[in-house]
Design an enzyme around this catalytic site. Structure first.
Site, PDB file in Angstrom:
ATOM      1  CB  SER A 176      52.470  10.577  84.108  1.00  0.00           C
ATOM      2  OG  SER A 176      51.800  11.391  85.037  1.00  0.00           O
TER       3      SER A 176
ATOM      4  CE1 TYR B 113      57.557  11.322  87.384  1.00  0.00           C
ATOM      5  CE2 TYR B 113      55.655  12.748  87.059  1.00  0.00           C
ATOM      6  CZ  TYR B 113      56.187  11.499  87.251  1.00  0.00           C
ATOM      7  OH  TYR B 113      55.356  10.395  87.303  1.00  0.00           O
TER       8      TYR B 113
ATOM      9  CE  LYS C  35      57.154   9.142  84.028  1.00  0.00           C
ATOM     10  NZ  LYS C  35      57.002   7.684  84.173  1.00  0.00           N
TER      11      LYS C  35
HETATM   12  N1  LIG Z   1      52.087   7.167  91.659  1.00  0.00           N
HETATM   13  C1  LIG Z   1      51.533   8.000  90.772  1.00  0.00           C
HETATM   14  O1  LIG Z   1      50.653   8.821  91.085  1.00  0.00           O
HETATM   15  C2  LIG Z   1      51.973   7.959  89.357  1.00  0.00           C
HETATM   16  C3  LIG Z   1      53.076   7.243  88.929  1.00  0.00           C
HETATM   17  N2  LIG Z   1      53.425   7.257  87.609  1.00  0.00           N
HETATM   18  C4  LIG Z   1      54.566   6.513  87.131  1.00  0.00           C
HETATM   19  O2  LIG Z   1      54.429   5.153  87.495  1.00  0.00           O
HETATM   20  C5  LIG Z   1      55.696   4.550  87.590  1.00  0.00           C
HETATM   21  C6  LIG Z   1      55.778   3.779  88.891  1.00  0.00           C
HETATM   22  O3  LIG Z   1      55.581   4.701  89.952  1.00  0.00           O
HETATM   23  P1  LIG Z   1      55.103   4.238  91.408  1.00  0.00           P
HETATM   24  O4  LIG Z   1      54.679   2.837  91.389  1.00  0.00           O
HETATM   25  O5  LIG Z   1      54.177   5.278  91.883  1.00  0.00           O
HETATM   26  O6  LIG Z   1      56.482   4.386  92.212  1.00  0.00           O
HETATM   27  P2  LIG Z   1      57.105   3.599  93.458  1.00  0.00           P
HETATM   28  O7  LIG Z   1      58.075   4.539  94.055  1.00  0.00           O
HETATM   29  O8  LIG Z   1      56.024   3.016  94.298  1.00  0.00           O
HETATM   30  O9  LIG Z   1      57.886   2.377  92.772  1.00  0.00           O
HETATM   31  C7  LIG Z   1      59.007   2.639  91.987  1.00  0.00           C
HETATM   32  C8  LIG Z   1      59.592   1.349  91.466  1.00  0.00           C
HETATM   33  O10 LIG Z   1      60.627   1.713  90.543  1.00  0.00           O
HETATM   34  C9  LIG Z   1      61.839   1.117  90.946  1.00  0.00           C
HETATM   35  N3  LIG Z   1      62.932   2.007  90.578  1.00  0.00           N
HETATM   36  C10 LIG Z   1      63.159   3.267  91.016  1.00  0.00           C
HETATM   37  N4  LIG Z   1      64.275   3.756  90.454  1.00  0.00           N
HETATM   38  C11 LIG Z   1      64.726   2.785  89.632  1.00  0.00           C
HETATM   39  C12 LIG Z   1      65.846   2.680  88.783  1.00  0.00           C
HETATM   40  N5  LIG Z   1      66.737   3.677  88.671  1.00  0.00           N
HETATM   41  N6  LIG Z   1      66.034   1.527  88.088  1.00  0.00           N
HETATM   42  C13 LIG Z   1      65.167   0.494  88.220  1.00  0.00           C
HETATM   43  N7  LIG Z   1      64.085   0.532  89.008  1.00  0.00           N
HETATM   44  C14 LIG Z   1      63.891   1.666  89.710  1.00  0.00           C
HETATM   45  C15 LIG Z   1      61.734   0.877  92.427  1.00  0.00           C
HETATM   46  O11 LIG Z   1      62.638  -0.167  92.826  1.00  0.00           O
HETATM   47  C16 LIG Z   1      60.263   0.503  92.528  1.00  0.00           C
HETATM   48  O12 LIG Z   1      60.109  -0.856  92.179  1.00  0.00           O
HETATM   49  C17 LIG Z   1      56.701   5.683  87.461  1.00  0.00           C
HETATM   50  O13 LIG Z   1      57.213   5.689  86.142  1.00  0.00           O
HETATM   51  C18 LIG Z   1      55.885   6.928  87.716  1.00  0.00           C
HETATM   52  O14 LIG Z   1      56.414   8.049  87.041  1.00  0.00           O
HETATM   53  C19 LIG Z   1      52.697   7.924  86.675  1.00  0.00           C
HETATM   54  C20 LIG Z   1      51.603   8.631  87.042  1.00  0.00           C
HETATM   55  C21 LIG Z   1      51.163   8.717  88.412  1.00  0.00           C
HETATM   56  C1  LIG Z   2      53.869  11.626  92.021  1.00  0.00           C
HETATM   57  C2  LIG Z   2      52.665  12.434  91.673  1.00  0.00           C
HETATM   58  O1  LIG Z   2      51.729  12.455  92.709  1.00  0.00           O
HETATM   59  C3  LIG Z   2      51.979  11.858  90.503  1.00  0.00           C
HETATM   60  O2  LIG Z   2      52.930  11.490  89.531  1.00  0.00           O
HETATM   61  C4  LIG Z   2      52.389  11.670  88.377  1.00  0.00           C
HETATM   62  O3  LIG Z   2      52.917  11.329  87.341  1.00  0.00           O
HETATM   63  C5  LIG Z   2      51.069  12.313  88.505  1.00  0.00           C
HETATM   64  O4  LIG Z   2      50.942  13.353  87.658  1.00  0.00           O
HETATM   65  C6  LIG Z   2      51.008  12.766  89.888  1.00  0.00           C
HETATM   66  O5  LIG Z   2      51.439  14.101  89.976  1.00  0.00           O
END
Ligand SMILES: NC(=O)C1=CN([C@@H]2O[C@H](COP(=O)(O)OP(=O)(O)OC[C@H]3O[C@@H](n4cnc5c(N)ncnc54)[C@H](O)[C@@H]3O)[C@@H](O)[C@H]2O)C=CC1
Ligand SMILES: C[C@H](O)[C@@H]1OC(=O)[C@H](O)[C@@H]1O
Length: 260
Positions: A150, A163, A167
């Site tokens: 991230s 968090y 990352k």
């Molecule tokens: N949405 C954002 O702005 C950002 C997200 N990220 C990272 O991207 C990745 C995905 O995030 P999003 O798609 O936004 O989240 P989301 O909440 O839309 O999807 C999360 C996914 O992870 C799965 N999951 C959650 N806990 C789990 C566990 N204990 N074991 C296995 N699977 C699990 C869920 O079933 C789902 O498929 C994360 O690692 C998050 O930290 C990084 C930067 C920004």
């Molecule tokens: C969940 C936040 O909006 C998102 O997660 C990240 O890893 C980014 O830095 C944003 O803060």
């Protein structure tokens, strides 16, 4: 096609960025094994999400399996790799993506929230990477691992003190694994998404003023979409990135560099 006949594992693939990675991989010719955690999906009222992803991949003419499990448990990665090999015969790519971000203030953060976040985001990435790398080494044909780090690996968040270190840790894990696994032809990189509109931050961004603040800070003028990140993961996983390892790619619309 960038991933023609490759086998790709995606963790956290039922929703958000992971779902987009799974579908983008299939579109580029891969068969896909998708891990997810139904407890997490249910907390967003998304019980049926995984069946939709499987159907979408099959409509693209590729094969897909779903393997449920909490990545924080070491055995989940082992089972995920075993079931992938049983279904598709090999593992070429791991997209280690599963993660959680339960926003919480620092001063009164309960140990349980910290431990859960570290357990899923950092320990989970470690265990799954280790299980996939062991399989790739045994195959002897190299491989690619792309972790979802991230922008938060580089900057802080007042409600994200539990968090952001995970990352940074994921990025560091990829750097060390690039060294440990390079001799086996296994490349390890991370993507660093900025603010991507998913369930993870839907509540946070429901605050109109916060959303507008982000949109104003992003030089490209919009929040990211999961597909923006997925296409970069596919590139790093593909042979187009054959000499790239230990790298991190910011996918943030320019948010990080926008000081003034
Ligand atoms: N949405 C954002 O702005 C950002 C997200 N990220 C990272 O991207 C990745 C995905 O995030 P999003 O798609 O936004 O989240 P989301 O909440 O839309 O999807 C999360 C996914 O992870 C799965 N999951 C959650 N806990 C789990 C566990 N204990 N074991 C296995 N699977 C699990 C869920 O079933 C789902 O498929 C994360 O690692 C998050 O930290 C990084 C930067 C920004
Ligand atoms: C969940 C936040 O909006 C998102 O997660 C990240 O890893 C980014 O830095 C944003 O803060």
């Amino acid at each position: 096609m960038l991933l023609k006949d490759k086998v790709v594992i995606v963790t956290g693939g039922s929703r958000g960025i992971g779902r987009a990675i799974a579908i983008a991989s299939a579109r580029e010719g891969a068969d896909v094994a998708i891990n997810y955690w139904s407890d997490n999906d249910a907390s967003y009222g998304r019980r049926s999400a995984i069946s939709e992803v499987l159907a979408e991949i099959e409509n693209l003419g590729r094969r897909a399996i779903a393997v449920e499990g909490n990545v924080a448990a070491p055995q989940t990665g082992v089972d995920l790799v075993r079931q992938t090999v049983e279904a598709f015969g090999k593992v070429d790519v791991l997209a280690s993506n599963a993660g959680i971000c339960p926003f919480h203030a620092f001063l009164d953060m309960p140990p349980s929230v910290l431990e859960r976040t570290v357990g899923v985001n950092l320990n989970g990435a470690f265990y799954v990477t280790q299980a996939a790398a062991r399989q790739m080494k045994e195959q002897g044909t190299g491989g690619a691992i792309v972790a979802t780090s991230s922008i938060s690996a580089l900057v802080g968040g007042g409600m994200q003190a539990h968090y952001t270190p995970t990352k940074a840790g994921v990025h560091s894990l990829m750097q060390s694994c690039a060294i440990a696994l390079g001799p086996y032809g296994i490349r390890c990189n991370s993507v660093m998404p900025g603010t991507i509109a998913t369930d993870l931050n839907a509540d946070d961004l429901a605050d109109e003023s916060k959303r507008a603040y982000f949109e104003k800070r992003i030089p490209l003028g919009r929040l990211g979409a999961p597909e923006d990140v997925a296409e970069c993961v596919v590139f790093l996983a593909s042979d187009r990135a054959r000499y790239v390892t230990g790298a991190a790619l910011l996918v943030d619309g320019g948010l990080f560099v926008n000081l003034q």
